[in-house]
Scaffold this motif. Structure first.
Motif, PDB file in Angstrom:
ATOM      1  N   ALA A   1       3.446   2.310  -1.425  1.00 61.83           N
ATOM      2  CA  ALA A   1       3.829   2.714  -2.912  1.00 61.83           C
ATOM      3  C   ALA A   1       3.340   4.272  -3.104  1.00 61.83           C
ATOM      4  CB  ALA A   1       3.758   2.034  -3.874  1.00 61.83           C
ATOM      5  N   CYS A   2       1.798   4.008  -2.745  1.00 62.52           N
ATOM      6  CA  CYS A   2       0.949   5.320  -3.236  1.00 62.52           C
ATOM      7  C   CYS A   2       0.368   6.018  -1.922  1.00 62.52           C
ATOM      8  CB  CYS A   2      -0.149   4.612  -3.831  1.00 62.52           C
ATOM      9  SG  CYS A   2       0.142   3.943  -5.666  1.00 62.52           S
ATOM     10  N   HIS A   3       0.183   5.154  -0.801  1.00 65.84           N
ATOM     11  CA  HIS A   3      -0.334   5.688   0.407  1.00 65.84           C
ATOM     12  C   HIS A   3       0.570   5.948   1.803  1.00 65.84           C
ATOM     13  CE1 HIS A   3      -4.379   5.136  -1.133  1.00 65.84           C
ATOM     14  NE2 HIS A   3      -4.027   3.856  -1.455  1.00 65.84           N
ATOM     15  N   HIS A   4       1.947   5.944   1.249  1.00 64.35           N
ATOM     16  CA  HIS A   4       3.012   6.324   2.296  1.00 64.35           C
ATOM     17  C   HIS A   4       2.828   7.493   3.315  1.00 64.35           C
ATOM     18  CE1 HIS A   4       6.656   6.373   4.306  1.00 64.35           C
ATOM     19  NE2 HIS A   4       6.952   4.991   3.498  1.00 64.35           N
TER      20      HIS A   4
ATOM     21  N   SER B   1       4.633  10.781   2.542  1.00 66.95           N
ATOM     22  CA  SER B   1       4.844  11.731   1.241  1.00 66.95           C
ATOM     23  C   SER B   1       4.075  12.972   1.646  1.00 66.95           C
ATOM     24  CB  SER B   1       3.843  10.957   0.253  1.00 66.95           C
ATOM     25  OG  SER B   1       4.065   9.523  -0.068  1.00 66.95           O
TER      26      SER B   1
ATOM     27  N   MET C   1      -8.791   4.550  -7.393  1.00 67.68           N
ATOM     28  CA  MET C   1      -7.855   3.814  -7.329  1.00 67.68           C
ATOM     29  C   MET C   1      -7.888   2.651  -8.172  1.00 67.68           C
ATOM     30  SD  MET C   1      -6.745   1.360  -4.009  1.00 67.68           S
ATOM     31  CE  MET C   1      -6.474  -0.286  -4.425  1.00 67.68           C
TER      32      MET C   1
ATOM     33  N   PHE D   1      -7.260  12.534  -6.824  1.00 66.32           N
ATOM     34  CA  PHE D   1      -6.674  11.564  -7.198  1.00 66.32           C
ATOM     35  C   PHE D   1      -7.182  10.582  -8.627  1.00 66.32           C
ATOM     36  CE2 PHE D   1      -5.229  12.305  -2.988  1.00 66.32           C
ATOM     37  CZ  PHE D   1      -4.142  12.968  -3.136  1.00 66.32           C
TER      38      PHE D   1
ATOM     39  N   CYS E   1       0.668  -1.112  -0.042  1.00 67.69           N
ATOM     40  CA  CYS E   1       0.049  -0.043   0.183  1.00 67.69           C
ATOM     41  C   CYS E   1       0.752   1.232  -0.033  1.00 67.69           C
ATOM     42  CB  CYS E   1      -0.812   0.053   1.197  1.00 67.69           C
ATOM     43  SG  CYS E   1      -1.996  -1.461   1.380  1.00 67.69           S
TER      44      CYS E   1
ATOM     45  N   GLN F   1      -5.725  -3.542  -8.340  1.00 69.40           N
ATOM     46  CA  GLN F   1      -4.611  -4.032  -8.142  1.00 69.40           C
ATOM     47  C   GLN F   1      -4.941  -5.356  -7.811  1.00 69.40           C
ATOM     48  OE1 GLN F   1      -1.740  -2.259  -7.784  1.00 69.40           O
ATOM     49  NE2 GLN F   1      -2.968  -0.638  -8.308  1.00 69.40           N
TER      50      GLN F   1
ATOM     51  N   ARG G   1       1.645  14.047  -3.216  1.00 65.30           N
ATOM     52  CA  ARG G   1       1.320  12.426  -2.984  1.00 65.30           C
ATOM     53  C   ARG G   1       0.410  12.139  -3.981  1.00 65.30           C
ATOM     54  NH1 ARG G   1      -3.704  13.272   0.445  1.00 65.30           N
ATOM     55  NH2 ARG G   1      -4.111  15.525   0.297  1.00 65.30           N
ATOM     56  N   LYS G   2       0.249  10.716  -4.298  1.00 65.96           N
ATOM     57  CA  LYS G   2      -0.343  10.173  -5.365  1.00 65.96           C
ATOM     58  C   LYS G   2      -1.756   9.715  -4.975  1.00 65.96           C
ATOM     59  CE  LYS G   2       3.738   7.567  -6.857  1.00 65.96           C
ATOM     60  NZ  LYS G   2       4.360   6.538  -7.103  1.00 65.96           N
ATOM     61  N   ALA G   3      -1.713   9.596  -3.559  1.00 57.87           N
ATOM     62  CA  ALA G   3      -3.048   9.093  -3.002  1.00 57.87           C
ATOM     63  C   ALA G   3      -3.161   9.514  -1.677  1.00 57.87           C
ATOM     64  CB  ALA G   3      -3.283   7.713  -3.080  1.00 57.87           C
TER      65      ALA G   3
END
Length: 160
Positions: free
Chosen positions: A57-60, A63, A118, A115, A55, A121, A68-70
């Motif tokens: 990778a996008c929800h760090h 960030s 999602m 964003f 998780c 995945q 941030r990406k998400a």
């Protein structure tokens, strides 16, 4: 040209075989590297390890707010869990969204606007349930900016 390809393939196959043999020889002297074995060695919750590997990778949580990406995972936790949410409800709601994400299923409507939905995945239900267990029962990392952001957004919604 065909002979050249055969030579290259032969050399490649031999190299791979030798490297494979060598790596098996070394493996018994190095630490195991699978998630299950890592959990046993470090006593970390399996959901935490999965959260960090699948998780973050996008929800760090580290960030920056503007790059941030998400949304961070703490935002997901706060939008999915309130004082009435049971563990079973949370686990099912998380899986329902992650199994096939859509804007209709999303509980973070602001995140979808910012964003997008999602992307799908290929997560399996067992891993998501372990992540849900960790999220539901443990305190998780939160970016320094998040609490102010969350309060501002939820105060505005309540006042409208």
């Amino acid at each position: 040209m065909k002979i050249y390809k055969k030579i290259v393939l032969g050399i490649s196959a031999t190299s791979i075989a030798l490297l494979g043999f060598r790596s098996r020889e070394i493996e018994e002297y190095t630490l195991p590297h699978t998630v299950t074995q890592t959990n046993e060695l470090t006593n970390e919750h399996p959901g935490k390890v999965l959260l960090e590997t699948k998780c973050y990778a996008c929800h760090h949580p580290s960030s920056a707010e503007n790059t941030r990406k998400a949304p961070p995972m703490i935002a997901i936790k706060k939008h999915y869990i309130d004082e009435k949410t049971t563990y079973a409800d949370f686990k099912e709601a998380l899986w329902t969204f992650v199994e096939k994400p859509t804007s209709e299923k999303a509980k973070l409507k602001g995140a979808v606007r910012k964003f997008g939905v999602m992307p799908y995945q290929a997560f399996n239900k067992e891993d998501i349930e372990k992540i849900a267990d960790y999220l539901y029962h443990q305190d998780i990392a939160s970016p320094a900016w998040f609490e102010e952001h969350y309060k501002k957004g939820h105060t505005t919604k309540k006042n409208q």
